[in-house]
Design a protein around this motif. Structure first.
Motif, PDB file in Angstrom:
ATOM      1  N   GLN A   1      -3.772   5.724   8.668  1.00 20.99           N
ATOM      2  CA  GLN A   1      -2.383   5.261   8.731  1.00 20.99           C
ATOM      3  C   GLN A   1      -2.103   4.266   7.604  1.00 20.99           C
ATOM      4  OE1 GLN A   1      -0.130   6.566  10.679  1.00 20.99           O
ATOM      5  NE2 GLN A   1       1.451   5.299   9.773  1.00 20.99           N
ATOM      6  N   ARG A   2      -3.080   3.417   7.319  1.00 20.11           N
ATOM      7  CA  ARG A   2      -2.912   2.454   6.231  1.00 20.11           C
ATOM      8  C   ARG A   2      -2.789   3.174   4.895  1.00 20.11           C
ATOM      9  NH1 ARG A   2      -6.934  -2.514   4.635  1.00 20.11           N
ATOM     10  NH2 ARG A   2      -5.612  -3.339   3.006  1.00 20.11           N
ATOM     11  N   LEU A   3      -3.617   4.209   4.669  1.00 19.38           N
ATOM     12  CA  LEU A   3      -3.527   4.988   3.432  1.00 19.38           C
ATOM     13  C   LEU A   3      -2.182   5.684   3.319  1.00 19.38           C
ATOM     14  CD1 LEU A   3      -7.081   6.607   3.279  1.00 19.38           C
ATOM     15  CD2 LEU A   3      -6.163   4.820   1.804  1.00 19.38           C
TER      16      LEU A   3
ATOM     17  N   ASP B   1       0.648   4.722   4.766  1.00 18.79           N
ATOM     18  CA  ASP B   1       1.670   3.704   4.515  1.00 18.79           C
ATOM     19  C   ASP B   1       1.663   3.238   3.066  1.00 18.79           C
ATOM     20  OD1 ASP B   1       2.523   3.823   7.133  1.00 18.79           O
ATOM     21  OD2 ASP B   1       1.311   2.089   7.790  1.00 18.79           O
ATOM     22  N   ASP B   2       0.466   3.055   2.499  1.00 22.76           N
ATOM     23  CA  ASP B   2       0.379   2.672   1.090  1.00 22.76           C
ATOM     24  C   ASP B   2       0.960   3.754   0.186  1.00 22.76           C
ATOM     25  OD1 ASP B   2      -0.802   0.280   1.751  1.00 22.76           O
ATOM     26  OD2 ASP B   2      -2.856   0.952   1.320  1.00 22.76           O
ATOM     27  N   PHE B   3       0.671   5.008   0.514  1.00 23.77           N
ATOM     28  CA  PHE B   3       1.210   6.127  -0.267  1.00 23.77           C
ATOM     29  C   PHE B   3       2.734   6.162  -0.170  1.00 23.77           C
ATOM     30  CE2 PHE B   3       2.505  10.610  -0.590  1.00 23.77           C
ATOM     31  CZ  PHE B   3       2.081  10.859  -1.872  1.00 23.77           C
ATOM     32  N   LYS B   4       3.279   5.949   1.023  1.00 26.06           N
ATOM     33  CA  LYS B   4       4.738   5.940   1.195  1.00 26.06           C
ATOM     34  C   LYS B   4       5.379   4.809   0.395  1.00 26.06           C
ATOM     35  CE  LYS B   4       5.146   7.998   5.796  1.00 26.06           C
ATOM     36  NZ  LYS B   4       5.516   7.729   7.190  1.00 26.06           N
ATOM     37  N   ASP B   5       4.746   3.630   0.442  1.00 24.68           N
ATOM     38  CA  ASP B   5       5.290   2.492  -0.305  1.00 24.68           C
ATOM     39  C   ASP B   5       5.272   2.747  -1.805  1.00 24.68           C
ATOM     40  OD1 ASP B   5       5.756   1.133   2.046  1.00 24.68           O
ATOM     41  OD2 ASP B   5       3.897  -0.041   1.930  1.00 24.68           O
ATOM     42  N   SER B   6       4.163   3.274  -2.316  1.00 21.01           N
ATOM     43  CA  SER B   6       4.074   3.523  -3.756  1.00 21.01           C
ATOM     44  C   SER B   6       5.024   4.637  -4.176  1.00 21.01           C
ATOM     45  CB  SER B   6       2.643   3.867  -4.160  1.00 21.01           C
ATOM     46  OG  SER B   6       2.244   5.087  -3.569  1.00 21.01           O
ATOM     47  N   THR B   7       5.199   5.649  -3.320  1.00 26.01           N
ATOM     48  CA  THR B   7       6.138   6.726  -3.628  1.00 26.01           C
ATOM     49  C   THR B   7       7.562   6.211  -3.638  1.00 26.01           C
ATOM     50  OG1 THR B   7       4.636   8.293  -2.586  1.00 26.01           O
ATOM     51  CG2 THR B   7       6.881   9.029  -2.948  1.00 26.01           C
TER      52      THR B   7
ATOM     53  N   THR C   1       8.537   3.135  -4.245  1.00 25.64           N
ATOM     54  CA  THR C   1       8.702   2.289  -5.427  1.00 25.64           C
ATOM     55  C   THR C   1       8.877   3.144  -6.679  1.00 25.64           C
ATOM     56  OG1 THR C   1       7.336   0.587  -4.396  1.00 25.64           O
ATOM     57  CG2 THR C   1       7.630   0.456  -6.770  1.00 25.64           C
TER      58      THR C   1
END
Length: 150
Positions: A3-5, A7-13, A15
């Protein structure tokens, strides 16, 4: 963990999407600005000298811009080729130093003795196919990135 990975992918996408949108808006504003500047130059030359001179002035301006863009493209292409050539030389020298290391050769001979030649041949065949696949894929992506103008 996953889930953390995600979420990080969603945030970077998100941005990256916002930055791309801002860059597109800036490019569009630059295009409109350039169009108005060209129109102003055309009208100025048209009133002062006439229609033929105004058209020739516009053509000359765009020709100069084209020459600058073509020159910067050629310089960039040469830089990319020089980097690729330098990387190939580095890879070749690394491979030569690895193969000339006696400890590595001795370890390779020990691996061959431990696994056996009959078992090693299929493993080397699969490894060779994989290496060929990755090499062709790397060559295809590098030639594809040189085709479009940068």
């Amino acid at each position: 963990m996953f889930q953390r990975l995600i979420d990080d992918f969603k945030d970077s996408t998100g941005t990256a999407l916002r930055l791309t949108s801002l860059a597109a808006a800036a490019a569009m504003a630059l295009l409109v600005t350039t169009a108005f500047l060209c129109a102003a130059a055309f009208v100025f030359v048209l009133e002062k000298y006439g229609p033929v001179e105004a058209c020739l002035t516009g053509a000359a301006i765009f020709f100069v811009v084209t020459l600058i863009a073509a020159g910067s493209y050629m310089v960039r292409k040469r830089q990319i080729e020089a980097r690729a050539e330098q990387a190939a030389k580095m890879a070749k020298s690394t491979a030569q130093t690895v193969l000339s290391d006696p400890m590595l050769v001795a370890a390779g001979i020990q691996v061959i003795r431990a696994i056996g030649v009959k078992r090693l041949i299929p493993i080397l065949a699969v490894g060779g196919l994989a290496l060929g696949f990755f090499a062709s894929r790397a060559n295809g992506s590098s030639s594809g990135s040189e085709a479009p103008a940068e």
